[in-house]
Design a protein around this motif. Structure first.
Motif, mmCIF file in Angstrom:
data_model
loop_
_atom_site.group_PDB
_atom_site.id
_atom_site.type_symbol
_atom_site.label_atom_id
_atom_site.label_comp_id
_atom_site.label_asym_id
_atom_site.label_seq_id
_atom_site.Cartn_x
_atom_site.Cartn_y
_atom_site.Cartn_z
ATOM 1 N N HIS A 2 40.503 -6.546 10.865
ATOM 2 C CA HIS A 2 40.751 -8.103 10.220
ATOM 3 C C HIS A 2 42.071 -8.317 10.346
ATOM 4 O O HIS A 2 43.025 -7.703 9.735
ATOM 5 C CB HIS A 2 40.141 -7.941 8.858
ATOM 6 N N LEU A 3 42.382 -9.444 11.112
ATOM 7 C CA LEU A 3 43.928 -10.099 10.945
ATOM 8 C C LEU A 3 44.101 -11.214 10.086
ATOM 9 O O LEU A 3 43.123 -12.011 9.970
ATOM 10 C CB LEU A 3 44.016 -10.420 12.473
ATOM 11 N N ARG A 8 46.817 -14.874 12.962
ATOM 12 C CA ARG A 8 45.855 -15.770 14.068
ATOM 13 C C ARG A 8 46.392 -17.030 14.530
ATOM 14 O O ARG A 8 46.280 -17.200 15.610
ATOM 15 C CB ARG A 8 44.409 -15.793 13.528
ATOM 16 N N ALA A 12 47.724 -17.981 18.121
ATOM 17 C CA ALA A 12 47.165 -18.740 19.055
ATOM 18 C C ALA A 12 48.311 -19.784 19.655
ATOM 19 O O ALA A 12 48.228 -20.205 20.827
ATOM 20 C CB ALA A 12 46.201 -19.662 18.253
ATOM 21 N N TRP A 354 51.649 -10.756 10.342
ATOM 22 C CA TRP A 354 50.470 -9.593 10.609
ATOM 23 C C TRP A 354 50.554 -8.780 8.977
ATOM 24 O O TRP A 354 49.362 -8.501 8.769
ATOM 25 C CB TRP A 354 50.982 -8.608 11.527
#
Length: 420
Positions: A2-3, A8, A12, A354
């Motif tokens: 799970h990030l 995320r 992106a 992170w």
């Protein structure tokens, strides 16, 4: 696995800007390819032939050497043409870089450029390995993914396009911070001094050293600087150093008002010194210097470290990386390729996202910073240094809060351990 949502989001944005950067690189003019390296190469040829003083030209005080080409009748221009070089820009760095690449001057310019870029690819790979080790990025293929981002980062691609020296500077500074975090302070000082001797912008690395009161490393850095200066004197002679420090450097110190100069000072030169100037060029120059000094002083104050806390070496490494961002924002000249120096910083900020250490503001600023590097439009491009300064300050403030939390937690943890 799970990030975190913030990671995320920035991942992106990074993927989008990287793909866009690779695509846009196709439109860069072929006439510019390797032209900065050709300038270094010509200077190295003159050093090799014992004519180091001829790598600089005495120009009128009202002209900036970054805006003009070499005099066609000068020995510098003649040497360049003799090696098939037609776009002859002035050499505007200390003679250090010309001295270092003298061995490449034994080859034709095209072969020397190919070897130069090959060395830079190896340095990017080494950067990927160092960053994954130091930041604890341990998923499968982490070093490859990190090196790939560093290599495909749009300013890095622009560095290869021009044959610039930014990747070498990033390698020296990150390696220096890595050694510093492992208590190899003298070796770190040597690398910091070499980076500063190649191009003066990395001198901002002195600020966190002062904030940490590391007088021993500062003395080592000063000693290395003196030894490097004496080495440059012995190789190039006093005339070359006098021309650089007394003519070239003062002529460049005020910066340039140009669409492609992404420095914080360029905003002031454009807004306050345009068609209807509010301040004189001299007044603008001092205003920019004063603002830069205030930013660095505040950043230094935020960078103070309490010895003995957990993860001090990791924190010092991260703080040092933030000052690479300030080097680009506050330099009088921040051409697009200069921002390749921030690629390792972006990796460090990814790691913070992170770990869940980045808040919403830090995440938004990082995304805005990456997006600002996708355009050359002046109004958008000039967001880069503004966002960069704010991002650097926000990150340092967050690190300061983390340190305060660690300071408050450590006594309680020690008391609990003693009681048990």
């Amino acid at each position: 696995m799970h990030l975190p949502l913030k990671f995320r989001i920035v991942a992106a944005v990074a993927l989008f800007t990287t793909v866009l950067g690779v695509y846009s690189a196709k439109s860069w003019p072929a006439s510019e390819t390797g032209t900065n390296f050709e300038m270094y190469y010509t200077a190295a040829c003159l050093v090799r032939s014992g004519a180091s003083a001829q790598i600089y030209e005495v120009i009128p005080p009202d002209q900036n050497p970054q805006q003009i080409f070499a005099n066609p009748r000068s020995l510098f221009a003649q040497t360049a043409r003799a090696h098939g070089i037609s776009r002859i820009s002035l050499y505007v760095y200390p003679p250090t870089l010309a001295d270092l690449i003298v061995p490449l001057a034994l080859l034709p310019p095209s072969s020397a450029l190919l070897l130069w870029n090959g060395f830079q690819v190896l340095m990017v790979i080494a950067l990927g390995l160092m960053l994954t080790r130091m930041l604890g990025i341990d998923f499968r293929g982490a070093a490859v993914a990190t090196a790939a981002f560093l290599l495909l980062f749009r300013p890095t691609l622009n560095t290869f396009h021009w044959g610039q020296v930014t990747i070498l500077l990033a390698f020296l500074l990150v390696l220096g911070l890595w050694l510093y975090s492992r208590a190899h302070r003298t070796a770190a000082a040597v690398l910091f001094a070499l980076a500063i001797a190649i191009k003066l912008e990395p001198v901002v690395i002195v600020v966190p050293l002062i904030a940490w009161r590391d007088w021993k490393t500062l003395r080592s850095l000063a000693l290395c600087g003196v030894l490097l200066f004496l080495g440059l004197w012995s190789i190039n002679g006093g005339s070359a150093l006098s021309l650089y420090f007394l003519h070239q450097l003062p002529a460049m110190s005020s910066g340039i008002s140009a669409d492609v100069n992404r420095s914080l000072g360029n905003l002031f030169y454009t807004w306050l010194g345009g068609a209807h100037p509010v301040l004189s060029p001299r007044g603008l120059s001092w205003l920019v210097r004063a603002l830069s000094a205030l930013i660095l002083c505040y950043a230094g104050w935020l960078s103070r470290i309490t010895p003995g806390l957990p993860s001090v070496s990791r924190r010092q490494f991260e703080i040092g990386m933030v000052f690479l961002l300030f080097a680009c924002c506050l330099s009088p000249y921040s051409w697009f390729y200069n921002w390749a120096l921030t690629a390792p910083v972006v990796i460090m900020l990814f790691r913070r996202a992170w770990d869940g250490r980045a808040d919403t503001i830090e995440t938004a600023l990082l995304a805005a910073f990456l997006l600002s590097l996708t355009t050359s439009k002046f109004q958008m491009a000039m967001i880069t240094p503004v966002v960069g300064v704010v991002l650097g300050i926000v990150v340092l403030r967050r690190m300061r809060l983390e340190q305060n939390l660690a300071e408050n937690t450590a006594p309680a943890a020690l008391a609990g351990a003693t009681a048990s």
